[in-house]
Write a protein that holds these residues in place. Structure first.
Motif, PDB file in Angstrom:
ATOM      1  N   PRO A 276       1.037  -0.975   0.307  1.00  0.00           N
ATOM      2  CA  PRO A 276      -0.198   0.139  -0.258  1.00  0.00           C
ATOM      3  C   PRO A 276       0.781   0.985   0.119  1.00  0.00           C
ATOM      4  O   PRO A 276       1.962   1.249   0.814  1.00  0.00           O
ATOM      5  CB  PRO A 276      -0.681   0.266   1.552  1.00  0.00           C
ATOM      6  N   MET A 277      -0.107   2.331  -0.593  1.00  0.00           N
ATOM      7  CA  MET A 277       0.578   3.684  -0.949  1.00  0.00           C
ATOM      8  C   MET A 277      -0.036   4.274   0.056  1.00  0.00           C
ATOM      9  O   MET A 277      -1.002   4.845  -1.129  1.00  0.00           O
ATOM     10  CB  MET A 277       1.869   4.002  -2.006  1.00  0.00           C
ATOM     11  N   TRP A 282       6.134  11.309  -4.040  1.00  0.00           N
ATOM     12  CA  TRP A 282       7.200  10.071  -3.996  1.00  0.00           C
ATOM     13  C   TRP A 282       7.989  10.255  -4.949  1.00  0.00           C
ATOM     14  O   TRP A 282       7.745  10.797  -6.169  1.00  0.00           O
ATOM     15  CB  TRP A 282       6.287   8.997  -3.718  1.00  0.00           C
ATOM     16  N   ILE A 283       9.349  10.081  -3.808  1.00  0.00           N
ATOM     17  CA  ILE A 283      10.285   9.786  -5.195  1.00  0.00           C
ATOM     18  C   ILE A 283      10.779   7.921  -5.414  1.00  0.00           C
ATOM     19  O   ILE A 283      10.632   7.714  -3.890  1.00  0.00           O
ATOM     20  CB  ILE A 283      11.850  10.707  -4.496  1.00  0.00           C
ATOM     21  N   ALA A 284      10.877   7.140  -5.890  1.00  0.00           N
ATOM     22  CA  ALA A 284      11.387   6.008  -5.777  1.00  0.00           C
ATOM     23  C   ALA A 284      12.974   6.218  -6.746  1.00  0.00           C
ATOM     24  O   ALA A 284      13.254   6.651  -7.856  1.00  0.00           O
ATOM     25  CB  ALA A 284      10.676   4.590  -7.039  1.00  0.00           C
ATOM     26  N   PRO A 342       9.971  10.309  -9.831  1.00  0.00           N
ATOM     27  CA  PRO A 342       9.168  10.757  -8.728  1.00  0.00           C
ATOM     28  C   PRO A 342       7.522  10.776  -9.814  1.00  0.00           C
ATOM     29  O   PRO A 342       6.984   9.867 -10.809  1.00  0.00           O
ATOM     30  CB  PRO A 342       9.086  12.191  -8.700  1.00  0.00           C
ATOM     31  N   PHE A 343       6.795  10.672  -8.335  1.00  0.00           N
ATOM     32  CA  PHE A 343       5.673  10.010  -9.087  1.00  0.00           C
ATOM     33  C   PHE A 343       4.365  10.628  -7.928  1.00  0.00           C
ATOM     34  O   PHE A 343       4.830  10.764  -6.452  1.00  0.00           O
ATOM     35  CB  PHE A 343       4.949   8.241  -9.066  1.00  0.00           C
ATOM     36  N   GLU A 344       2.766  11.189  -8.532  1.00  0.00           N
ATOM     37  CA  GLU A 344       2.091  11.335  -7.538  1.00  0.00           C
ATOM     38  C   GLU A 344       1.168  10.718  -7.132  1.00  0.00           C
ATOM     39  O   GLU A 344       0.456  10.014  -7.989  1.00  0.00           O
ATOM     40  CB  GLU A 344       1.917  12.824  -8.001  1.00  0.00           C
ATOM     41  N   LEU A 345       0.844  10.420  -5.693  1.00  0.00           N
ATOM     42  CA  LEU A 345      -0.976   9.383  -5.404  1.00  0.00           C
ATOM     43  C   LEU A 345      -1.703  10.856  -4.834  1.00  0.00           C
ATOM     44  O   LEU A 345      -1.615  11.410  -4.111  1.00  0.00           O
ATOM     45  CB  LEU A 345      -0.089   8.540  -4.932  1.00  0.00           C
ATOM     46  N   ASP A 346      -3.122  10.121  -5.562  1.00  0.00           N
ATOM     47  CA  ASP A 346      -4.412  11.672  -4.455  1.00  0.00           C
ATOM     48  C   ASP A 346      -4.793  10.997  -3.992  1.00  0.00           C
ATOM     49  O   ASP A 346      -5.813  11.606  -3.579  1.00  0.00           O
ATOM     50  CB  ASP A 346      -4.453  12.337  -6.166  1.00  0.00           C
ATOM     51  N   ARG A 347      -4.428   9.107  -3.828  1.00  0.00           N
ATOM     52  CA  ARG A 347      -5.025   8.924  -3.139  1.00  0.00           C
ATOM     53  C   ARG A 347      -4.482   7.238  -2.235  1.00  0.00           C
ATOM     54  O   ARG A 347      -3.578   7.325  -2.844  1.00  0.00           O
ATOM     55  CB  ARG A 347      -6.496   8.403  -3.666  1.00  0.00           C
ATOM     56  N   MET A 364      22.752  -6.307 -17.983  1.00  0.00           N
ATOM     57  CA  MET A 364      22.076  -4.983 -16.405  1.00  0.00           C
ATOM     58  C   MET A 364      22.086  -5.146 -15.180  1.00  0.00           C
ATOM     59  O   MET A 364      21.614  -6.415 -15.383  1.00  0.00           O
ATOM     60  CB  MET A 364      21.099  -4.163 -17.209  1.00  0.00           C
ATOM     61  N   SER A 365      22.106  -4.770 -13.707  1.00  0.00           N
ATOM     62  CA  SER A 365      21.796  -5.425 -12.395  1.00  0.00           C
ATOM     63  C   SER A 365      21.291  -4.552 -11.847  1.00  0.00           C
ATOM     64  O   SER A 365      20.760  -2.816 -12.630  1.00  0.00           O
ATOM     65  CB  SER A 365      23.634  -5.419 -11.636  1.00  0.00           C
ATOM     66  N   THR A 366      20.541  -4.814 -10.911  1.00  0.00           N
ATOM     67  CA  THR A 366      19.839  -3.515 -10.420  1.00  0.00           C
ATOM     68  C   THR A 366      19.948  -3.879  -9.310  1.00  0.00           C
ATOM     69  O   THR A 366      19.585  -5.585  -8.148  1.00  0.00           O
ATOM     70  CB  THR A 366      18.503  -3.781 -10.622  1.00  0.00           C
ATOM     71  N   TRP A 367      19.668  -3.535  -7.774  1.00  0.00           N
ATOM     72  CA  TRP A 367      20.128  -3.596  -6.184  1.00  0.00           C
ATOM     73  C   TRP A 367      19.041  -3.292  -5.650  1.00  0.00           C
ATOM     74  O   TRP A 367      17.849  -2.285  -6.165  1.00  0.00           O
ATOM     75  CB  TRP A 367      21.234  -2.702  -5.948  1.00  0.00           C
ATOM     76  N   TYR A 368      18.406  -4.434  -4.776  1.00  0.00           N
ATOM     77  CA  TYR A 368      17.449  -3.810  -4.271  1.00  0.00           C
ATOM     78  C   TYR A 368      17.070  -4.304  -2.917  1.00  0.00           C
ATOM     79  O   TYR A 368      18.202  -4.516  -2.067  1.00  0.00           O
ATOM     80  CB  TYR A 368      15.925  -4.820  -4.765  1.00  0.00           C
ATOM     81  N   PRO A 369      16.423  -4.006  -1.621  1.00  0.00           N
ATOM     82  CA  PRO A 369      15.604  -3.006  -2.154  1.00  0.00           C
ATOM     83  C   PRO A 369      14.941  -1.589  -2.655  1.00  0.00           C
ATOM     84  O   PRO A 369      16.023  -0.812  -2.730  1.00  0.00           O
ATOM     85  CB  PRO A 369      14.288  -2.819  -0.430  1.00  0.00           C
ATOM     86  N   VAL A 370      14.516  -1.764  -3.254  1.00  0.00           N
ATOM     87  CA  VAL A 370      14.034   0.900  -4.372  1.00  0.00           C
ATOM     88  C   VAL A 370      13.718   0.713  -2.775  1.00  0.00           C
ATOM     89  O   VAL A 370      12.899   0.919  -2.267  1.00  0.00           O
ATOM     90  CB  VAL A 370      13.328   0.249  -5.076  1.00  0.00           C
ATOM     91  N   GLU A 371      14.462   2.164  -2.597  1.00  0.00           N
ATOM     92  CA  GLU A 371      14.418   3.500  -2.574  1.00  0.00           C
ATOM     93  C   GLU A 371      13.595   4.070  -2.487  1.00  0.00           C
ATOM     94  O   GLU A 371      13.157   5.085  -3.404  1.00  0.00           O
ATOM     95  CB  GLU A 371      15.811   4.243  -1.889  1.00  0.00           C
ATOM     96  N   VAL A 372      11.903   4.488  -1.358  1.00  0.00           N
ATOM     97  CA  VAL A 372      11.054   4.881  -1.619  1.00  0.00           C
ATOM     98  C   VAL A 372      11.032   6.201  -0.372  1.00  0.00           C
ATOM     99  O   VAL A 372      10.957   5.488   0.837  1.00  0.00           O
ATOM    100  CB  VAL A 372       9.778   4.027  -1.257  1.00  0.00           C
ATOM    101  N   GLU A 373      10.598   6.943  -1.560  1.00  0.00           N
ATOM    102  CA  GLU A 373      10.762   8.386  -0.287  1.00  0.00           C
ATOM    103  C   GLU A 373       9.058   9.334  -0.773  1.00  0.00           C
ATOM    104  O   GLU A 373       9.490   9.466  -1.647  1.00  0.00           O
ATOM    105  CB  GLU A 373      11.658   9.419  -0.343  1.00  0.00           C
TER     106      GLU A 373
END
Length: 373
Positions: A276-277, A282-284, A342-347, A364-373
């Motif tokens: 849930p968010m 927000w910025i991922a 960046p992303f925006e949620l209105d609800r 390609m390689s990707t690290w996780y978890p993704v930082e969500v702020e």
């Protein structure tokens, strides 16, 4: 065998029947509809004169059942309910759907609205067991352990805390999980034994059931709020670490988790964790590295190599932000680069995913978890 959800509901009904009788006014957290009040009246030991249903998302039943009042609001604020006017506060499978400030507010407000000696009862999934099971619910904002809810109730001004287990899902003697939705015989355990032994082993059960008595001391709200937020932060970090992939291989490097894609394979290098968010800006932050495939020519600077996106929704994910990956944006030097989306949620949204796609053009390689702020 019956449906597992029906079976679990029956076990919860038995716990409801065990509550002390005599409550004339009951406040309900997360009252979902007419069926809910019918279920409560059928299993609570004595007749209830007045129900107060508190629900933030679902509309009131139409028509509203007799003896039911409806408050369309968050459980963190029960200000319309006079102090000392309630005999029993019941939060059935609802705490896990609240944000941490609402959990703390609800427990403190429950103390205020309860009459002296009144009771609170609640049940919720046990984080220690759901973690062992690898079980996630896309609408759960937080899950608490047995020891945490015991501590929270004490900080909220409650005594005589009793916690029972509902549905045993872990065998500590052999360090193995028992599938939560399997009702047949599993490794010597049948459904009857698992249901019976769960009561005295809440720390090993899928669901804990807690009830407590209102004490005369006031809640330590600041300590309660701090501890609930700490538990939430721990659960959130745990959930954000449960990522998936369809291509590449998972490994650890310098104590960090990453997925490394193979040459020539296109697909989801990372997706999940279906959380849930809440509304807001927000910025991922994704951490990605890339190297050219030796058997092909280097890509042009603007050639698509993959993409990043954020989606919400459970059955039909909806993209709320996306960003293409090109050699210009992602240097092919094998170094880790941080890319923001960046992303925006209105609800409030459920089932949020943070995804990395590769077209197989480069390694390609990707690290996780993704930082969500």
């Amino acid at each position: 065998m019956p449906d597992f959800n029906d079976f679990l509901h029956e076990l919860r009904s038995r716990e409801l029947e065990r509550l002390p009788d005599g409550a004339r006014t009951v406040l309900h957290g997360g009252a979902a509809g007419t069926w809910y009040f019918e279920w409560f009246d059928e299993h609570y030991p004595t007749a209830v004169d007045r129900h107060i249903g508190v629900e933030a998302f679902s509309p009131p039943p139409d028509p509203l059942p007799p003896r039911v009042e409806w408050l369309q609001r968050t459980l963190g604020d029960l200000s319309p309910v006079p102090g000392g006017s309630v005999d029993l506060v019941f939060a059935g499978e609802v705490l896990e759907h609240l944000w941490p400030e609402d959990v703390a507010g609800f427990l403190a407000e429950a103390h205020r609205v309860l009459a002296p000696g009144g009771k609170i009862a609640a049940d919720s999934p046990n984080r220690l067991v759901t973690k062992k099971l690898g079980w996630d619910h896309p609408e759960h904002t937080v899950e608490f352990t047995v020891e945490e809810i015991r501590e929270f109730l004490g900080l909220a001004g409650f005594d005589d805390v009793e916690i029972r287990g509902v549905w045993l899902c872990y065998d500590p003697e052999r360090d193995r999980v028992l599938p939560f939705d399997e009702l047949g015989r599993v490794a010597g355990w049948d459904a009857e034994r698992r249901a019976a032994e769960a009561a005295d082993r809440p720390e090993d059960s899928f669901v804990w059931w807690a009830d407590a008595r209102r004490a005369e001391r006031e809640p330590d709200y600041e300590a309660l709020k701090r501890r609930v937020h700490e538990a939430y932060d721990g659960y959130r970090a745990q959930r954000l670490s449960r990522m998936h992939h369809t291509v590449g291989s998972r490994r650890e490097k310098n104590g960090r988790k990453l997925v490394s894609g193979r040459r020539g394979q296109a697909g989801a290098l990372l997706f999940g964790p279906f959380v849930p968010m809440r509304p807001g800006n927000w910025i991922a932050r994704f951490r990605i590295s890339a190297m050219p495939a030796r058997w092909r020519s280097d890509p042009e600077p603007d050639e698509p190599l993959g993409s990043l996106d954020v989606t919400v929704g459970e059955s039909e994910p909806r993209v709320v932000a996306e960003r293409p990956l090109t050699a210009r944006e992602l240097p092919l030097d094998g170094q880790e680069h941080t890319l923001e989306l960046p992303f925006e949620l209105d609800r409030t949204e459920f089932g949020a995913q943070f995804r990395v796609h590769t077209f197989g053009r480069v390694r390609m390689s990707t690290w996780y978890p993704v930082e969500v702020e």
